[in-house]
Design an enzyme around this catalytic site. Structure first.
Site, PDB file in Angstrom:
ATOM      1  N   LYS A  56       0.622  -1.200  -0.057  1.00  0.00           N
ATOM      2  CA  LYS A  56      -0.502   0.167   0.150  1.00  0.00           C
ATOM      3  C   LYS A  56       1.122   1.102   0.179  1.00  0.00           C
ATOM      4  CE  LYS A  56      -3.179  -2.587   2.797  1.00  0.00           C
ATOM      5  NZ  LYS A  56      -2.585  -3.418   3.873  1.00  0.00           N
TER       6      LYS A  56
ATOM      7  N   GLU B  85       6.866   2.246  -6.889  1.00  0.00           N
ATOM      8  CA  GLU B  85       6.847   1.783  -5.228  1.00  0.00           C
ATOM      9  C   GLU B  85       7.925   2.848  -4.598  1.00  0.00           C
ATOM     10  OE1 GLU B  85       6.240  -0.652  -3.133  1.00  0.00           O
ATOM     11  OE2 GLU B  85       8.545  -2.083  -3.215  1.00  0.00           O
TER      12      GLU B  85
ATOM     13  N   ASP C  52      14.729  -1.125   0.170  1.00  0.00           N
ATOM     14  CA  ASP C  52      15.661  -1.442   0.974  1.00  0.00           C
ATOM     15  C   ASP C  52      16.504  -3.223   0.675  1.00  0.00           C
ATOM     16  OD1 ASP C  52      16.764  -1.651   3.089  1.00  0.00           O
ATOM     17  OD2 ASP C  52      15.399  -2.212   4.455  1.00  0.00           O
TER      18      ASP C  52
HETATM   19  P1  5GP Z   1      12.837  -4.815   0.102  1.00  0.00           P
HETATM   20  O1  5GP Z   1      12.544  -6.070  -0.097  1.00  0.00           O
HETATM   21  O2  5GP Z   1      13.546  -4.133  -0.947  1.00  0.00           O
HETATM   22  O3  5GP Z   1      13.422  -4.894   1.795  1.00  0.00           O
HETATM   23  O4  5GP Z   1      11.775  -3.680   0.980  1.00  0.00           O
HETATM   24  C1  5GP Z   1      10.277  -2.890   0.477  1.00  0.00           C
HETATM   25  C2  5GP Z   1       9.792  -2.871   1.598  1.00  0.00           C
HETATM   26  O5  5GP Z   1      10.039  -3.186   2.353  1.00  0.00           O
HETATM   27  C3  5GP Z   1       9.214  -2.060   0.912  1.00  0.00           C
HETATM   28  O6  5GP Z   1       8.416  -1.411   0.141  1.00  0.00           O
HETATM   29  C4  5GP Z   1       8.814  -0.913   2.340  1.00  0.00           C
HETATM   30  O7  5GP Z   1       6.936  -1.238   2.218  1.00  0.00           O
HETATM   31  C5  5GP Z   1       9.366  -1.471   2.880  1.00  0.00           C
HETATM   32  N1  5GP Z   1      10.737  -0.845   3.873  1.00  0.00           N
HETATM   33  C6  5GP Z   1      11.410  -0.485   3.301  1.00  0.00           C
HETATM   34  N2  5GP Z   1      11.896   0.411   4.863  1.00  0.00           N
HETATM   35  C7  5GP Z   1      11.264   0.906   5.300  1.00  0.00           C
HETATM   36  C8  5GP Z   1      11.073   2.351   5.775  1.00  0.00           C
HETATM   37  O8  5GP Z   1      12.271   2.633   6.079  1.00  0.00           O
HETATM   38  N3  5GP Z   1      10.334   2.384   6.233  1.00  0.00           N
HETATM   39  C9  5GP Z   1       9.033   1.587   5.481  1.00  0.00           C
HETATM   40  N4  5GP Z   1       8.153   2.175   6.265  1.00  0.00           N
HETATM   41  N5  5GP Z   1       8.916   1.013   5.551  1.00  0.00           N
HETATM   42  C10 5GP Z   1       9.859   0.372   5.149  1.00  0.00           C
END
Ligand code: 5GP
Length: 189
Positions: A48, A104, A108
């Protein structure tokens, strides 16, 4: 969870103001308008967290585009990626032979983005690129390409403008960093 209902009270400091965010959307919108000229891309919003960013970004794009949404999750209610990506809700649109742009909120580890890109490529999309608001490179484990992004961020947990903490605070108008005591509260849970 904090007892107060004041959504600003959990923020230690602002990272990006409404104006900063608007400027990022304008800049990205211009790039995307040029790069997708003559194409009819399918814009795929990642639910979301990307809803606010998507609605502002597409209005800065002078491109005939379709919009659909995908919900994938790797976090659950936690503050660190579980490393396992799950498809929660699928697209309604066939992506075969389409130029797809994933929108997106933040990348991260890159695992969520990699999962989405692979899924859409496997379904026969002509091209799959992504536009993320925030690029957090410190924990990147995937070598997924991030074609467009608004700004880099350090390794801190940010909330607001779609980004949640325990599924709340998405409706903050700006993006901020959580107070350390709130993070401790969750870690000691
Ligand atoms: P990844 O798969 O790249 O590790 O994570 C992506 C998802 O993690 C993002 O779409 C988001 O929902 C969540 N996410 C990663 N870092 C943060 C952050 O600093 N704050 C928040 N609220 N969500 C994060």
């Amino acid at each position: 969870m904090p007892k107060t209902d004041n959504i600003n009270s959990i923020i230690d400091h602002k990272l990006f103001t409404e104006e900063d965010i608007h400027n990022m959307c304008v800049k990205l919108g211009k790039q995307l308008t040029a790069d997708y000229a003559g194409k009819k891309p399918l814009i795929v919003g990642a639910l979301k967290g990307a809803i606010f960013f998507l609605t502002d970004l597409v209005r800065e794009m002078d491109v005939k585009a379709e919009i659909d949404f995908l919900d994938v999750s790797s976090y659950g209610d936690e503050m660190e990626s579980s490393g396992e990506v799950k498809l929660i809700s699928d697209l309604a649109t066939d992506v075969k032979d389409r130029d797809v742009l994933i929108v997106e909120d933040i990348v991260d580890t890159g695992l969520t983005l990699e999962y989405m890109k692979n899924l859409l490529k496997k379904r026969g999309a002509r091209s799959v690129k992504c536009c993320v608001l925030l690029n957090k490179e410190a924990n990147r484990t995937s070598d997924v390409e991030v074609e467009y992004y608004g700004s880099k961020v350090g390794n801190e947990f940010v909330v607001g403008y779609g980004l949640d903490f325990m599924n709340y605070y998405r409706n903050l108008r700006y993006i901020g960093v959580l107070k350390p005591e709130i993070i401790k509260l969750v870690n000691n849970k």
